[in-house]
Design an enzyme around this catalytic site. Structure first.
Site, short mmCIF file in Angstrom:
data_model
loop_
_atom_site.label_atom_id
_atom_site.label_comp_id
_atom_site.label_asym_id
_atom_site.label_seq_id
_atom_site.Cartn_x
_atom_site.Cartn_y
_atom_site.Cartn_z
CE LYS A 51 -4.35 -1.58 0.68
NZ LYS A 51 -5.56 -1.14 -0.04
CB SER A 301 -0.59 -8.30 -1.10
OG SER A 301 -1.47 -9.11 -0.35
#
Lengths: 315, 315
Positions: A51, A301
């Site tokens: 992110k 991720s």
């Protein structure tokens, strides 16, 4: 609808250099030799998830005078820490709106990056964020529904394509920012590479939406059933347009498969992945028959878990 | 005594490119902001430890006709897997001599890379390896006492110096191959950077040797007390000469500090490190007062643990 381009992603890569880690691809000698596996370990980013790429790119793309007034975001998860971290890197203020029942450990993690945390009652986070914007002139940084965020996440795909000519890239999908950017980058650099989305069965709205050719909404209660707490969002019109343009297929994984992938990543690849970060690996391990053959990349991720969950999954 | 040079390490870097992972430095926003910490995650190498760098370089440096006859090593740990993996990359045979009480899981890991595993009785490993050499013409690849192995491990230092101007680099020491090469590379590229060794108190022979200015030997029984099972070897004359030439200091860490560092690396840096791989981080976390100040790199040298130990340390 305008989709993010390879040029947008190239520009993002130049902006985030030196802030986001340029993660390597990790070969997995323990994997099926007929389908060589490489991991893209985005859990090793400074805040523990990809992110930071999108948040930093979106803040970098603001006009200087706007950026100086600071940024605001609402999230209790990895996006909150990403915005706080990126704002700190620029030396600008960040206000993060989180639900009032957010665990203290997450609030402290966000504060540790210098952000001001605002607790909101259920259903009031947009209102609280709008108040901050009006009072301070801060810019809202959305978690996925913005071209600059998508372009930032797309640097994951740019790096994969630069490092390896893969047959298949597996990417988690939730709001769809990561896979939208990643797929756009890979299709531009390596059109023969297939990009597949992976999501939990228990939050399988995107699989249903892609099958239907239109967005299908699931209730929050339904989506919240999965242990993969980072994959409980749904695509926006913008990310869904990217999915339809660039993504070749989607598989869903069970909760047991996710847990097994977390354990496998820790024991075989020496990576601590959160459940959301392990779904692509779960698809590789448990859904080979549904996937294209050949050299495979699984994007790991993120790796943020509270201690109780880590103890349960890794112990 | 001839020490490994920067040219040797540059040559090693060219040889290992594409086989060893070019690991990034990982910033740690959770660390002391007055002593920014970066991790060099060598646990992410394909066999879970830096050892693949030296083993591959040593095999690559063999004359072609010798290399084709294969290689032999004796080790039950990361060096065994490194030699097996590197030999497989060259398509040559590898014979690995392990103690007959080696856990099956380690034997299987070595076999999985295509090596032939030979079980040896206590005290007979050199004899068994010599028999293999005589019978096959295979070359012995030692774990640390060889210039090509040291030069290969030195690529860790070359990469650190290329990525960051650090004030301090912390490196585990056992036989001394990793720190010898790493320190040689860093002192050549960045003479102002201090390189410190870290070892367990319970296998503190190197600290005693450096203080005495000569090698001091500890018994196997003493060294085997530490949980850091990869740090139970002792420097050779060759590696000790590198230590005296290039290393600025040494600290020892306790067993509790090592355990704490393993937990911290998992929870804050999302890395699974074995105890031996965590000692440099333990020194950073628990021995600040003894260390030079400033920007610090800790080498996380490996991440291989059996399931029981992982459950104990990570659960």
């Amino acid at each position: 609808m305008n989709l993010v381009t390879a040029d947008d992603i190239d520009a993002a890569a130049r902006r985030i250099a030196g802030v986001a880690v340029r993660t390597p691809l990790l070969p997995c000698p323990w994997a099926d030799p007929d389908r060589p596996l490489w991991l893209k370990p985005e859990n090793l980013q400074p805040i523990g998830a990809f992110k930071v790429r999108g948040a930093y790119n979106a803040i970098a793309a603001l006009p200087d005078d706007l950026r100086e007034r600071g940024v605001v975001a609402y999230s209790s998860g990895n996006h909150a820490q990403a915005v706080a971290y990126a704002a700190k890197a620029f030396g600008v203020r960040a206000w993060i709106v989180v639900p009032e029942d957010t665990p203290t450990v997450k609030v402290e993690a966000t504060r540790s990056h210098g952000a001001e945390v605002l607790l909101s009652k259920v259903g009031e986070r947009e209102k609280l964020a709008a108040e901050v914007q009006e009072r301070t002139g801060a810019s809202l940084i959305p978690p996925f529904d913005h071209p600059d965020v998508i372009a930032g996440q797309g640097t994951v795909g740019l790096e994969i394509a630069a490092d390896l000519r893969a047959d298949l890239v597996l990417v988690p999908v939730s709001g769809g920012g990561l896979i939208s950017g990643t797929a756009a980058a890979i299709k531009a650099a390596s059109p023969g590479t297939q990009v597949w989305a992976v999501e939990p069965e228990l939050a399988g709205d995107t699989a249903e939406s892609l099958a239907a050719g239109e967005l299908r909404r699931w209730s929050v209660a339904d989506r919240n059933r999965t242990i993969a707490d980072g994959l409980r969002s749904q695509p926006s019109e913008l990310t869904f347009a990217h999915l339809r343009a660039f993504v070749d297929g989607i598989v869903t994984v069970s909760e047991d498969e996710i847990r097994d992938a977390v354990r496998t990543l820790a024991r075989r690849a020496r990576l601590v992945a959160e459940p959301s970060g392990a779904v692509a690996t779960a698809a590789y391990l448990h859904h080979a028959a549904e996937l294209p053959a050949g050299v495979t990349v699984a994007v790991v991720s993120g790796g943020n878990m509270d201690d109780a969950l880590a103890k349960d999954l890794l112990g």
